[in-house]
Design an enzyme around this catalytic site. Structure first.
Site, PDB file in Angstrom:
ATOM      1  CG  ASN A   9      -1.668   1.273   1.420  1.00  0.00           C
ATOM      2  OD1 ASN A   9      -1.799   2.055   0.480  1.00  0.00           O
ATOM      3  ND2 ASN A   9      -2.188   1.495   2.630  1.00  0.00           N
ATOM      4  CD1 TRP A  10       3.667   1.126  -2.893  1.00  0.00           C
ATOM      5  CD2 TRP A  10       3.754   2.402  -4.737  1.00  0.00           C
ATOM      6  NE1 TRP A  10       4.496   0.511  -3.796  1.00  0.00           N
ATOM      7  CE2 TRP A  10       4.573   1.273  -4.932  1.00  0.00           C
ATOM      8  CE3 TRP A  10       3.640   3.342  -5.762  1.00  0.00           C
ATOM      9  CZ2 TRP A  10       5.290   1.062  -6.109  1.00  0.00           C
ATOM     10  CZ3 TRP A  10       4.342   3.140  -6.937  1.00  0.00           C
ATOM     11  CH2 TRP A  10       5.162   2.007  -7.111  1.00  0.00           C
ATOM     12  CE  LYS A  11       0.312   3.575   4.818  1.00  0.00           C
ATOM     13  NZ  LYS A  11       0.079   3.766   6.241  1.00  0.00           N
ATOM     14  CG  HIS A  89      -5.799   2.007   5.239  1.00  0.00           C
ATOM     15  ND1 HIS A  89      -5.381   2.945   6.150  1.00  0.00           N
ATOM     16  CD2 HIS A  89      -4.750   1.174   5.045  1.00  0.00           C
ATOM     17  CE1 HIS A  89      -4.119   2.687   6.483  1.00  0.00           C
ATOM     18  NE2 HIS A  89      -3.717   1.617   5.820  1.00  0.00           N
ATOM     19  CD  GLU A  91      -2.899   5.640   6.718  1.00  0.00           C
ATOM     20  OE1 GLU A  91      -2.909   5.668   5.474  1.00  0.00           O
ATOM     21  OE2 GLU A  91      -1.944   5.189   7.385  1.00  0.00           O
ATOM     22  CD  GLU A 161      -3.644  -2.494   7.434  1.00  0.00           C
ATOM     23  OE1 GLU A 161      -2.513  -2.720   6.998  1.00  0.00           O
ATOM     24  OE2 GLU A 161      -4.268  -1.438   7.192  1.00  0.00           O
ATOM     25  N   GLY A 167       2.400   2.221  10.771  1.00  0.00           N
ATOM     26  CA  GLY A 167       3.361   3.311  10.619  1.00  0.00           C
ATOM     27  C   GLY A 167       4.088   3.686  11.892  1.00  0.00           C
ATOM     28  CB  SER A 203       5.090  -1.855  12.136  1.00  0.00           C
ATOM     29  OG  SER A 203       4.702  -0.495  12.341  1.00  0.00           O
ATOM     30  N   GLY A 224       2.692  -1.189   4.325  1.00  0.00           N
ATOM     31  CA  GLY A 224       2.725   0.227   3.992  1.00  0.00           C
ATOM     32  C   GLY A 224       4.137   0.680   3.680  1.00  0.00           C
ATOM     33  N   GLY A 225       4.795   1.276   4.667  1.00  0.00           N
ATOM     34  CA  GLY A 225       6.117   1.882   4.461  1.00  0.00           C
ATOM     35  C   GLY A 225       7.124   0.980   3.771  1.00  0.00           C
TER      36      GLY A 225
HETATM   37  C1  PEP Z   1      -0.797   0.242   6.124  1.00  0.00           C
HETATM   38  O1  PEP Z   1      -0.861   1.455   5.951  1.00  0.00           O
HETATM   39  O2  PEP Z   1      -1.688  -0.493   5.685  1.00  0.00           O
HETATM   40  C2  PEP Z   1       0.336  -0.286   6.858  1.00  0.00           C
HETATM   41  C3  PEP Z   1       0.292  -1.511   7.276  1.00  0.00           C
HETATM   42  O3  PEP Z   1       1.395   0.581   7.049  1.00  0.00           O
HETATM   43  P1  PEP Z   1       2.828   0.209   7.692  1.00  0.00           P
HETATM   44  O4  PEP Z   1       3.250  -1.110   7.092  1.00  0.00           O
HETATM   45  O5  PEP Z   1       3.708   1.340   7.291  1.00  0.00           O
HETATM   46  O6  PEP Z   1       2.615   0.093   9.161  1.00  0.00           O
END
Ligand code: PEP
Length: 244
Positions: A9-11, A89, A91, A161, A167, A203, A224-225
């Site tokens: 997930n590049w956001k 999600h 966010e 999640e 994050g 994470s 994500g990241g």
């Molecule tokens: C996400 O945004 O779905 C996520 C899991 O982010 P991260 O891996 O950066 O915690």
């Protein structure tokens, strides 16, 4: 056993030039299914350049067409070659006011055109500390089920999640995550959809991925990241393949 699924997930990240580096270095890996969910403007670039990875989007309109300025429909995503779309999600829920009912309608919109919605659920830190993690995931899943119906459930992917892990660099412990995944699996079994894949997100990095993915009810990850650099993302895919 179905192989693991790893979804990036590049956001709100990326750019034409930076994306090229990713697409040049990432590719299919035996033993794992992988996908990347890129921002809307880069879907066409990704569709042309992805080698063996599936394409996804990060949200979708609940509406099909009409006077909804700024919206992107499921039909448009399918047109551009998407297989997956993330819905619910945390966010989107927290920053854009998407409630359980909206998430359900977005999942339904995706399913209508044959896209696989990746339905995100998970508790906040306050909810976890109040012992409400299972209740929150259950409520979020029931809301989606109420809109799409039990028969369609087999065509979704679920991502657990925990909001406090996204994050933050503080992934859930494998036992903590597995406990929620087992509960979600029980719910799926009750709906006749035991085979639905349940991803963990929050994470996940190359160094904790294999431990998390080895848990019996964790079927892969939403990343994500660590999905922004091909090297990190492919290391996570490799970890998933190694425990499949
Ligand atoms: C996400 O945004 O779905 C996520 C899991 O982010 P991260 O891996 O950066 O915690």
């Amino acid at each position: 056993m179905t192989q693991k699924l790893v979804v990036g997930n590049w956001k709100l990240n990326g750019g034409l030039a930076a994306n090229e580096a990713f697409f040049g270095a990432a590719g299919a890996l035996a033993g794992v299914d992988a996908a990347v969910c890129v921002p809307f403007p880069y879907l066409a670039q990704a569709a042309a350049r992805l080698r063996g990875l599936a394409l996804g989007a990060q949200t979708v309109s609940e509406f099909q067409s009409g006077a909804y300025t700024g919206e992107v429909s499921a039909e448009m995503l399918a047109d551009l070659g998407c297989r997956y779309v993330i819905v619910g999600h945390s966010e989107r829920r927290a920053l854009f006011g998407e409630d359980d009912a909206v998430v359900g309608r977005k999942a339904a919109a995706a399913l209508r055109v044959g896209l696989t919605p990746i339905v995100c659920v998970g508790e906040s830190l306050a909810e976890r500390e109040a012992g409400r993690a299972l209740e929150v995931a259950g409520r979020q899943l029931d809301a989606v089920l109420a809109v799409i119906g039990a028969q369609a459930l087999a065509r979704v992917v679920i991502a657990y999640e925990p909001v406090w892990a996204i994050g933050t660099g503080r992934a859930a412990g494998v036992d903590e995550a597995q406990a929620v995944h087992a509960d979600i699996r029980g719910w799926l079994v009750g709906q006749g959809a035991a085979a639905v894949r349940v991803l963990y997100g929050g994470s996940v990095k190359a160094d904790n991925a294999a431990t998390l993915f080895a848990a019996p009810d964790i079927d892969g990850g939403l990343i994500g990241g660590a999905s922004l650099a091909a090297r990190d993302f492919m290391a996570i895919c490799q970890a998933a393949a190694s425990v499949a």
